[in-house]
Design a protein around this motif. Structure first.
Motif, PDB file in Angstrom:
ATOM      1  N   LEU A 239      56.204 -44.553 -44.159  1.00 27.42           N
ATOM      2  CA  LEU A 239      55.163 -44.963 -45.108  1.00 27.42           C
ATOM      3  C   LEU A 239      55.579 -46.261 -45.819  1.00 27.42           C
ATOM      4  O   LEU A 239      54.739 -47.032 -46.288  1.00 27.42           O
ATOM      5  CB  LEU A 239      54.987 -43.833 -46.131  1.00 27.42           C
ATOM      6  N   THR A 240      56.881 -46.474 -45.867  1.00 29.30           N
ATOM      7  CA  THR A 240      57.460 -47.573 -46.657  1.00 29.30           C
ATOM      8  C   THR A 240      56.734 -48.923 -46.531  1.00 29.30           C
ATOM      9  O   THR A 240      56.447 -49.544 -47.556  1.00 29.30           O
ATOM     10  CB  THR A 240      58.956 -47.743 -46.315  1.00 29.30           C
ATOM     11  N   PRO A 241      56.391 -49.407 -45.335  1.00 31.83           N
ATOM     12  CA  PRO A 241      55.759 -50.736 -45.279  1.00 31.83           C
ATOM     13  C   PRO A 241      54.410 -50.806 -45.980  1.00 31.83           C
ATOM     14  O   PRO A 241      53.958 -51.893 -46.342  1.00 31.83           O
ATOM     15  CB  PRO A 241      55.575 -50.996 -43.775  1.00 31.83           C
ATOM     16  N   HIS A 242      53.744 -49.639 -46.166  1.00 35.02           N
ATOM     17  CA  HIS A 242      52.412 -49.642 -46.789  1.00 35.02           C
ATOM     18  C   HIS A 242      52.479 -49.534 -48.311  1.00 35.02           C
ATOM     19  O   HIS A 242      51.476 -49.746 -48.989  1.00 35.02           O
ATOM     20  CB  HIS A 242      51.586 -48.458 -46.267  1.00 35.02           C
ATOM     21  N   ILE A 243      53.640 -49.145 -48.839  1.00 28.88           N
ATOM     22  CA  ILE A 243      53.726 -48.837 -50.283  1.00 28.88           C
ATOM     23  C   ILE A 243      53.303 -50.006 -51.179  1.00 28.88           C
ATOM     24  O   ILE A 243      52.485 -49.811 -52.091  1.00 28.88           O
ATOM     25  CB  ILE A 243      55.127 -48.276 -50.651  1.00 28.88           C
ATOM     26  N   PRO A 244      53.777 -51.235 -50.946  1.00 32.88           N
ATOM     27  CA  PRO A 244      53.347 -52.324 -51.850  1.00 32.88           C
ATOM     28  C   PRO A 244      51.833 -52.526 -51.873  1.00 32.88           C
ATOM     29  O   PRO A 244      51.260 -52.694 -52.971  1.00 32.88           O
ATOM     30  CB  PRO A 244      54.066 -53.560 -51.279  1.00 32.88           C
ATOM     31  N   ASP A 245      51.162 -52.463 -50.724  1.00 27.22           N
ATOM     32  CA  ASP A 245      49.701 -52.650 -50.697  1.00 27.22           C
ATOM     33  C   ASP A 245      48.980 -51.498 -51.406  1.00 27.22           C
ATOM     34  O   ASP A 245      47.998 -51.716 -52.123  1.00 27.22           O
ATOM     35  CB  ASP A 245      49.186 -52.730 -49.247  1.00 27.22           C
ATOM     36  N   ILE A 246      49.468 -50.270 -51.194  1.00 27.39           N
ATOM     37  CA  ILE A 246      48.839 -49.117 -51.861  1.00 27.39           C
ATOM     38  C   ILE A 246      48.994 -49.263 -53.380  1.00 27.39           C
ATOM     39  O   ILE A 246      48.030 -49.104 -54.136  1.00 27.39           O
ATOM     40  CB  ILE A 246      49.457 -47.779 -51.377  1.00 27.39           C
ATOM     41  N   CYS A 247      50.198 -49.608 -53.814  1.00 26.62           N
ATOM     42  CA  CYS A 247      50.450 -49.749 -55.264  1.00 26.62           C
ATOM     43  C   CYS A 247      49.604 -50.869 -55.861  1.00 26.62           C
ATOM     44  O   CYS A 247      49.001 -50.698 -56.932  1.00 26.62           O
ATOM     45  CB  CYS A 247      51.935 -50.036 -55.520  1.00 26.62           C
ATOM     46  N   ALA A 248      49.541 -52.019 -55.169  1.00 25.13           N
ATOM     47  CA  ALA A 248      48.772 -53.159 -55.700  1.00 25.13           C
ATOM     48  C   ALA A 248      47.290 -52.814 -55.770  1.00 25.13           C
ATOM     49  O   ALA A 248      46.608 -53.145 -56.751  1.00 25.13           O
ATOM     50  CB  ALA A 248      49.003 -54.391 -54.829  1.00 25.13           C
ATOM     51  N   SER A 249      46.771 -52.115 -54.750  1.00 27.07           N
ATOM     52  CA  SER A 249      45.340 -51.767 -54.727  1.00 27.07           C
ATOM     53  C   SER A 249      45.022 -50.721 -55.788  1.00 27.07           C
ATOM     54  O   SER A 249      43.974 -50.782 -56.448  1.00 27.07           O
ATOM     55  CB  SER A 249      44.937 -51.238 -53.345  1.00 27.07           C
ATOM     56  N   PHE A 250      45.930 -49.747 -55.954  1.00 30.89           N
ATOM     57  CA  PHE A 250      45.743 -48.708 -56.978  1.00 30.89           C
ATOM     58  C   PHE A 250      45.772 -49.339 -58.380  1.00 30.89           C
ATOM     59  O   PHE A 250      44.883 -49.106 -59.205  1.00 30.89           O
ATOM     60  CB  PHE A 250      46.844 -47.642 -56.841  1.00 30.89           C
ATOM     61  N   GLN A 251      46.775 -50.177 -58.615  1.00 31.42           N
ATOM     62  CA  GLN A 251      46.925 -50.829 -59.934  1.00 31.42           C
ATOM     63  C   GLN A 251      45.695 -51.683 -60.260  1.00 31.42           C
ATOM     64  O   GLN A 251      45.210 -51.703 -61.393  1.00 31.42           O
ATOM     65  CB  GLN A 251      48.193 -51.683 -59.908  1.00 31.42           C
ATOM     66  N   LYS A 252      45.156 -52.369 -59.226  1.00 32.75           N
ATOM     67  CA  LYS A 252      43.978 -53.209 -59.429  1.00 32.75           C
ATOM     68  C   LYS A 252      42.759 -52.346 -59.780  1.00 32.75           C
ATOM     69  O   LYS A 252      41.954 -52.723 -60.647  1.00 32.75           O
ATOM     70  CB  LYS A 252      43.718 -54.031 -58.150  1.00 32.75           C
ATOM     71  N   ALA A 253      42.638 -51.195 -59.120  1.00 30.12           N
ATOM     72  CA  ALA A 253      41.494 -50.306 -59.398  1.00 30.12           C
ATOM     73  C   ALA A 253      41.552 -49.810 -60.845  1.00 30.12           C
ATOM     74  O   ALA A 253      40.542 -49.825 -61.556  1.00 30.12           O
ATOM     75  CB  ALA A 253      41.497 -49.130 -58.423  1.00 30.12           C
ATOM     76  N   VAL A 254      42.751 -49.406 -61.314  1.00 32.99           N
ATOM     77  CA  VAL A 254      42.903 -48.923 -62.705  1.00 32.99           C
ATOM     78  C   VAL A 254      42.592 -50.068 -63.677  1.00 32.99           C
ATOM     79  O   VAL A 254      41.832 -49.905 -64.638  1.00 32.99           O
ATOM     80  CB  VAL A 254      44.330 -48.378 -62.950  1.00 32.99           C
ATOM     81  N   THR A 255      43.190 -51.231 -63.395  1.00 28.84           N
ATOM     82  CA  THR A 255      43.016 -52.401 -64.264  1.00 28.84           C
ATOM     83  C   THR A 255      41.538 -52.782 -64.386  1.00 28.84           C
ATOM     84  O   THR A 255      41.028 -53.004 -65.488  1.00 28.84           O
ATOM     85  CB  THR A 255      43.834 -53.578 -63.677  1.00 28.84           C
ATOM     86  N   ASP A 256      40.848 -52.859 -63.236  1.00 28.00           N
ATOM     87  CA  ASP A 256      39.434 -53.264 -63.228  1.00 28.00           C
ATOM     88  C   ASP A 256      38.580 -52.372 -64.119  1.00 28.00           C
ATOM     89  O   ASP A 256      37.788 -52.858 -64.918  1.00 28.00           O
ATOM     90  CB  ASP A 256      38.865 -53.174 -61.800  1.00 28.00           C
ATOM     91  N   ILE A 257      38.785 -51.060 -63.991  1.00 29.19           N
ATOM     92  CA  ILE A 257      37.922 -50.131 -64.730  1.00 29.19           C
ATOM     93  C   ILE A 257      38.265 -50.136 -66.225  1.00 29.19           C
ATOM     94  O   ILE A 257      37.373 -50.093 -67.078  1.00 29.19           O
ATOM     95  CB  ILE A 257      37.947 -48.707 -64.102  1.00 29.19           C
TER      96      ILE A 257
END
Ligand code: KG4
Ligand code: ZN
Length: 349
Positions: A239-257
């Motif tokens: 899963l490791t290679p996907h972690i930065p993209d998942i974290c960045a997308s999750f953080q952006k979703a929280v931030t946006d709302i």
């Protein structure tokens, strides 16, 4: 203007903290702010273990009070009142700090001040202010709460919206756990997100188009879970290679709302100022995005100083100071309240 010196204890969760502040309604000086974190103690359990937390508070508190007095360079006799967090939090942890502050108050013949932890977070952005608490629309984002309030002045707050399920910090912590990142998850997700693409995964912005100012983060958390099962790490694919993209997308979703709802709430009140406080508010991506949104909408943004975003006793002393200056004190028979709600601070209108 009258000055007062307050000693406060914070022990609502896994941080033992003692602070001494001196000041008046306009301006305060932090004479000392000691925080000992128990994170290492709870890390292996992936969350806070109440029994371990309270035992540790009772061991840490006395030396920490002495440390706070030493660093403030004042004798106990110069403290005008003793404050402590009464809730919300873990009952067994709250009891240690609350009872200790009562004992200090009795033995020094000074008033005791029982403080709501959330009011501490709420007014903490003004702890470095030179002209006191200003009217503002406040976003409080911590591990246990996510809410928007309209503050007129100290003690006069109107709840405009809150989370209907998980708090934003809780969502950070749960997603980090899914990704097998260490506890607490917020700072870990922020770190991973620095190397990720925030548009890699289109995670939901729940209730964005609803006219109210409430939040929901459980759908977002589930969306991350589905994404992880689609990536299927169980079949041996790391899963490791996907972690930065998942974290960045999750953080952006929280931030946006968070930004969308807070800006709209401020506009609905014609508020010229937004404040941010609580553990999640030290997230730099959130701060940068808020600064930009504030400029775009002509609303000033005031952040809590980073060292006072996560749990600390200076914010409890800050509330205590305002109570004291208004002539308030708490009865020694008053109890802790693990589920202390906002009503108990709104009531002071
Ligand atoms: O205010 P706080 O110390 O405690 C409560 O009263 O809940 O907030 C702790 C929360 C945790 O959920 C933690 O993961 C989150 O704040 N947090 C962050 C960051 N630093 C702490 N969340 C996102 N980004 C961060 N840098
Ligand atoms: Zn807190």
């Amino acid at each position: 203007m009258t000055n007062a010196t307050i000693l406060a204890i914070e022990s609502s969760c896994d941080e033992t903290a003692v602070s001494i502040i001196r000041g008046n309604k306009s301006q305060v000086e932090i004479l000392s702010s000691e925080v000992t974190s128990q994170i290492d103690l709870h890390k292996e359990y992936g969350g806070v273990v109440p029994e371990l937390a309270s035992r540790n508070h009772s061991l840490t508190l006395r030396p920490l009070v002495e440390q706070a007095l030493k660093n403030a360079n004042i004798p106990l006799s110069q403290i005008d009142a003793f404050a402590a967090t009464a809730g919300p939090g873990l009952a067994s942890s709250l009891l240690i700090g609350h009872t200790s502050a009562k004992a200090l108050a009795v033995s020094n013949r000074k008033p005791f001040l029982s403080v709501n932890h959330m009011e501490g977070h709420l007014i903490s952005p003004f702890i470095d202010s030179k002209n006191g608490i200003q009217p503002n629309t406040a976003l409080v984002v911590s591990g246990g709460h996510t809410m928007i309030l309209q503050t007129k002045e100290f003690g006069d707050y109107e709840l405009l919206g809150k989370t209907l399920d998980d708090a934003a910090g809780e969502a950070f912590d749960k997603v980090a756990k899914m990704l097998e990142l260490p506890y607490p998850g917020g700072p870990q997700i922020e770190l991973q997100a620095q190397n990720g693409n925030p548009t890699a995964y289109p995670f939901p912005r729940s209730m964005k188009n609803k006219p109210h100012f409430n939040f929901s983060f459980s759908g977002l958390k589930t969306a991350v879970l589905y994404t992880l099962s689609e990536l299927n790490p169980q079949d041996g694919t790391p899963l490791t290679p996907h972690i930065p993209d998942i974290c960045a997308s999750f953080q952006k979703a929280v931030t946006d709302i968070l930004i969308h709802k807070t800006i709209n709430a401020a506009k609905s009140k014609s508020s010229p100022l937004i404040t941010l406080s609580g553990g999640v508010s030290c997230n730099n991506a959130l701060r940068d995005a808020f600064t930009e949104a504030g400029k775009k909408n002509n609303i000033a943004i005031k952040f809590c100083p980073p060292s006072f975003t996560t749990d600390n006793a200076a914010m409890i002393a800050f509330v205590g100071l305002h109570m004291f200056l208004r002539g308030e004190s708490s009865d020694l028979s008053c109890d802790i309240d693990p589920n202390m709600r906002l009503n108990s601070i709104i009531i002071r209108k």
